[in-house]
Design a protein around this motif. Structure first.
Motif, mmCIF file in Angstrom:
data_model
loop_
_atom_site.group_PDB
_atom_site.id
_atom_site.type_symbol
_atom_site.label_atom_id
_atom_site.label_comp_id
_atom_site.label_asym_id
_atom_site.label_seq_id
_atom_site.Cartn_x
_atom_site.Cartn_y
_atom_site.Cartn_z
ATOM 1 N N ILE A 133 0.832 -1.209 0.000
ATOM 2 C CA ILE A 133 0.000 0.000 0.000
ATOM 3 C C ILE A 133 0.863 1.255 0.000
ATOM 4 N N GLU A 134 1.901 1.279 0.852
ATOM 5 C CA GLU A 134 2.744 2.468 0.953
ATOM 6 C C GLU A 134 3.463 2.747 -0.359
ATOM 7 N N THR A 135 3.956 1.700 -1.014
ATOM 8 C CA THR A 135 4.643 1.864 -2.297
ATOM 9 C C THR A 135 3.698 2.451 -3.335
ATOM 10 N N LEU A 136 2.491 1.918 -3.399
ATOM 11 C CA LEU A 136 1.516 2.392 -4.377
ATOM 12 C C LEU A 136 1.051 3.820 -4.056
ATOM 13 N N GLN A 137 0.933 4.128 -2.767
ATOM 14 C CA GLN A 137 0.566 5.492 -2.371
ATOM 15 C C GLN A 137 1.633 6.483 -2.819
ATOM 16 N N GLN A 138 2.901 6.100 -2.659
ATOM 17 C CA GLN A 138 3.995 6.983 -3.071
ATOM 18 C C GLN A 138 3.995 7.186 -4.581
ATOM 19 N N MET A 139 3.719 6.110 -5.325
ATOM 20 C CA MET A 139 3.640 6.219 -6.776
ATOM 21 C C MET A 139 2.528 7.196 -7.174
ATOM 22 N N GLN A 140 1.416 7.120 -6.436
ATOM 23 C CA GLN A 140 0.304 8.033 -6.715
ATOM 24 C C GLN A 140 0.706 9.477 -6.433
ATOM 25 N N LYS A 141 1.395 9.714 -5.297
ATOM 26 C CA LYS A 141 1.843 11.062 -4.950
ATOM 27 C C LYS A 141 2.813 11.607 -5.997
ATOM 28 N N ASP A 142 3.631 10.712 -6.554
ATOM 29 C CA ASP A 142 4.621 11.120 -7.558
ATOM 30 C C ASP A 142 4.000 11.287 -8.948
ATOM 31 N N ASN A 143 2.686 11.081 -9.044
ATOM 32 C CA ASN A 143 1.972 11.154 -10.334
ATOM 33 C C ASN A 143 2.540 10.176 -11.360
ATOM 34 N N TYR A 144 3.009 9.036 -10.862
ATOM 35 C CA TYR A 144 3.512 8.007 -11.770
ATOM 36 C C TYR A 144 2.317 7.309 -12.414
ATOM 37 N N PRO A 145 2.303 7.157 -13.732
ATOM 38 C CA PRO A 145 1.143 6.533 -14.398
ATOM 39 C C PRO A 145 0.924 5.083 -13.952
ATOM 40 N N ILE A 146 -0.233 4.834 -13.383
ATOM 41 C CA ILE A 146 -0.562 3.492 -12.900
ATOM 42 C C ILE A 146 -2.061 3.271 -13.029
ATOM 43 N N VAL A 147 -2.443 2.040 -13.374
ATOM 44 C CA VAL A 147 -3.846 1.642 -13.507
ATOM 45 C C VAL A 147 -4.016 0.279 -12.846
ATOM 46 N N PHE A 148 -5.109 0.108 -12.109
ATOM 47 C CA PHE A 148 -5.432 -1.178 -11.507
ATOM 48 C C PHE A 148 -6.395 -1.957 -12.408
ATOM 49 N N VAL A 149 -6.262 -3.271 -12.403
ATOM 50 C CA VAL A 149 -7.197 -4.149 -13.095
ATOM 51 C C VAL A 149 -7.664 -5.235 -12.129
ATOM 52 N N ASP A 150 -8.948 -5.531 -12.144
ATOM 53 C CA ASP A 150 -9.555 -6.668 -11.452
ATOM 54 C C ASP A 150 -9.765 -6.446 -9.953
ATOM 55 N N ARG A 151 -8.866 -5.677 -9.324
ATOM 56 C CA ARG A 151 -8.928 -5.525 -7.879
ATOM 57 C C ARG A 151 -8.788 -4.057 -7.482
ATOM 58 N N LEU A 152 -9.404 -3.703 -6.361
ATOM 59 C CA LEU A 152 -9.341 -2.340 -5.840
ATOM 60 C C LEU A 152 -8.553 -2.323 -4.542
ATOM 61 N N ILE A 153 -7.993 -1.165 -4.224
ATOM 62 C CA ILE A 153 -7.354 -0.971 -2.925
ATOM 63 C C ILE A 153 -7.984 0.261 -2.291
ATOM 64 N N PRO A 154 -8.603 0.108 -1.106
ATOM 65 C CA PRO A 154 -9.274 1.239 -0.450
ATOM 66 C C PRO A 154 -8.330 2.419 -0.250
ATOM 67 N N ASP A 155 -8.889 3.621 -0.356
ATOM 68 C CA ASP A 155 -8.165 4.874 -0.094
ATOM 69 C C ASP A 155 -7.132 5.221 -1.157
ATOM 70 N N LEU A 156 -7.102 4.494 -2.255
ATOM 71 C CA LEU A 156 -6.219 4.847 -3.369
ATOM 72 C C LEU A 156 -7.088 5.206 -4.571
ATOM 73 N N THR A 157 -7.069 6.462 -4.975
ATOM 74 C CA THR A 157 -7.890 6.890 -6.107
ATOM 75 C C THR A 157 -7.097 6.727 -7.398
ATOM 76 N N ILE A 158 -6.886 5.481 -7.733
ATOM 77 C CA ILE A 158 -6.168 5.114 -8.957
ATOM 78 C C ILE A 158 -7.191 4.565 -9.938
ATOM 79 N N PRO A 159 -7.162 4.986 -11.207
ATOM 80 C CA PRO A 159 -8.130 4.447 -12.159
ATOM 81 C C PRO A 159 -8.099 2.921 -12.173
ATOM 82 N N SER A 160 -9.281 2.330 -12.102
ATOM 83 C CA SER A 160 -9.389 0.882 -11.939
ATOM 84 C C SER A 160 -10.421 0.303 -12.892
ATOM 85 N N VAL A 161 -10.085 -0.855 -13.447
ATOM 86 C CA VAL A 161 -10.961 -1.552 -14.385
ATOM 87 C C VAL A 161 -11.335 -2.891 -13.752
ATOM 88 N N VAL A 162 -12.618 -3.046 -13.409
ATOM 89 C CA VAL A 162 -13.049 -4.250 -12.703
ATOM 90 C C VAL A 162 -14.389 -4.737 -13.243
#
Length: 336
Positions: A133-162
Motif C-alpha cells: 500500500i505504501e509503495t503504491l501510495q507513493q507512486m500516486q503522490k509522484d503522479n507516476y502513471p498506474i492503472v489497476f485491473v480486477d482488484r481495488l485498494i481502499p483509499d487509493l484513487t487510482i483508475p481501476s478496471v473491474v
C-alpha cells in the motif's frame, strides 16, 4: 575484431539525406518527406543493417515506449486474456509490454515494481495483490502513471478496471433459482488477503439469496486454498442437508471442483448443478457443457491500456480517475 556499429550518420550518407531527415523517418514523421526519400532511407537501413540505439533514443525522448504489467496470478484465464488485449492496444501505439507474474505474493509484486522502475518503463498496469500500500501510495503522490485491473485498494484513487462482481454472482444465483434450485453453495479461492473479486462475489451471492427469500447457510460458503478443495467439497456434500448446486467463484475454483466431480463419479447436473464465473476455454465442449458467467476481458484490457497510455501522454481527463465496472454475461449451457 569487433565490427563498428552503423550510425544515423552512415544511413544519412548512404541515402544522401541529412541526419535530421533520417531521424524523422525513424520516428515516423513523414509529413514533408517524399516517397523516394523514404525508399532511399529504408534501402540504406536494410543494406547497412542499421539498428536504432533504443537506450539513446529513450534518454533523448524521456520515454522508453514501454509499460509494465504486473499480474497477480497468470494462471487465471481472465489474466491471460486481459494481458492479450493490453498488448494488442499497446502494439497499435508502438508501445512494448513487459509482463510480470506476482503469484499473489506482495513481496514478489514489490520486487517487480522496483525492477520496472529501474527499467524506466513509462507506466504500470497492476492486478494488485493487496499488499504494498505504501509503495503504491507513493507512486500516486509522484503522479507516476498506474492503472489497476480486477482488484481495488481502499483509499487509493487510482483508475481501476473491474467486473461488476456482485452482479456476476447475482446472475448465477438467479439462474439456479429459476431452474428450481434452493440449496446453493459458493466456492472460491482464499479471501485471506481480502481480494476485491472474491469478497464482492460472496457478497453478491448472499444478497441474491436474501432477495429471493432464501436463508444464507454459512456451511455452503467455502473460501479455500486450492489444495483444500477436495476436503471442502467432501465436507459440504456430507452435510445432513447438502447443497444441490455450486457456484465456482473463479476459473481455478471451477477446475478443482471438476477434478473432485470426476474422481468421485458425481454426475452434473443430476447430482450437483454447477456454474462457473469466468468463461473457460473448455466450457463449450466439456461434457456436459458448462454454464458460465463471462467477463468482457478484451474490453477490460483495452480500457486499462487506453487509460494508462492517456496518463503517459498527458491526455487524461477527470473522468479517467475512477472505477470502471464492466457487465458480466450469463452463457447458458447444460450444467444447470
Amino acid at each position: 575484431m569487433k565490427t563498428k556499429a552503423v550510425t544515423i550518420a552512415d544511413v544519412a550518407k548512404h541515402s544522401q539525406v541529412s541526419k535530421s531527415t533520417v531521424s524523422q523517418y525513424l520516428n515516423q514523421r513523414y509529413e514533408y518527406m517524399g516517397e523516394e526519400t523514404k525508399a532511399r532511407i529504408e534501402e540504406a537501413i536494410q543494406q547497412l543493417g542499421y539498428r536504432p540505439n533504443i537506450v539513446a533514443r529513450s534518454l533523448k525522448q524521456k520515454s522508453t515506449t514501454t509499460i509494465g504489467v504486473i499480474v497477480a496470478n497468470i494462471l487465471h484465464v481472465f489474466s491471460t486474456q486481459v494481458i492479450r488485449a493490453i498488448e494488442d492496444i499497446c502494439h497499435e501505439y508502438d508501445f512494448h509490454t513487459i509482463v510480470c507474474n506476482a503469484d499473489d505474493d506482495p513481496k514478489k509484486e514489490k520486487k517487480y515494481i522496483e525492477m520496472l522502475h529501474a527499467k524506466q518503463v513509462d507506466g504500470i498496469i497492476v492486478f494488485p495483490t493487496g499488499g504494498n500500500i505504501e509503495t503504491l501510495q507513493q507512486m500516486q503522490k509522484d503522479n507516476y502513471p498506474i492503472v489497476f485491473v480486477d482488484r481495488l485498494i481502499p483509499d487509493l484513487t487510482i483508475p481501476s478496471v473491474v467486473l461488476d462482481n456482485e452482479k456476476a454472482s447475482t446472475l448465477a444465483v438467479q439462474h439456479f433459482i429459476e431452474r428450481g434450485y434452493q440449496k446453493i453453495s459458493i466456492m472460491t479461492t482464499s479471501i485471506i488477503h481480502n481480494l476485491t473479486p472474491r469478497r464482492e462475489r460472496i457478497r453478491g451471492y448472499k444478497q441474491a439469496l436474501q432477495e429471493n427469500g432464501i436463508n444464507v447457510n454459512e456451511n455452503y460458503i467455502k473460501s479455500l486454498e486450492l489444495d483444500q478443495f477436495d476436503v471442502g467439497i467432501e465436507e459440504m456434500l456430507s452435510l445432513q442437508d447438502p447443497p444441490e448446486a455450486i457456484l465456482a467463484g473463479n476459473d481455478l475454483a471451477l477446475i478443482e471442483i471438476l477434478k473432485f466431480i470426476k474422481k468421485n463419479n458425481v454426475s452434473i447436473p443430476e447430482n450437483i448443478a454447477l456454474i462457473g464465473i469466468d468463461d473457460v476455454s473448455f466450457a463449450s465442449f466439456y461434457n456436459p457443457r458448462l454454464t458460465t458467467i463471462s467477463q468482457p476481458t478484451f474490453e477490460m484490457g483495452k480500457k486499462a491500456a487506453e487509460l494508462l497510455l492517456n496518463k503517459i501522454q498527458g491526455k487524461e481527463n477527470e473522468d479517467d480517475n475512477h472505477i470502471y465496472r464492466f457487465e458480466p454475461t450469463l452463457i447458458e449451457r447444460d450444467s444447470c
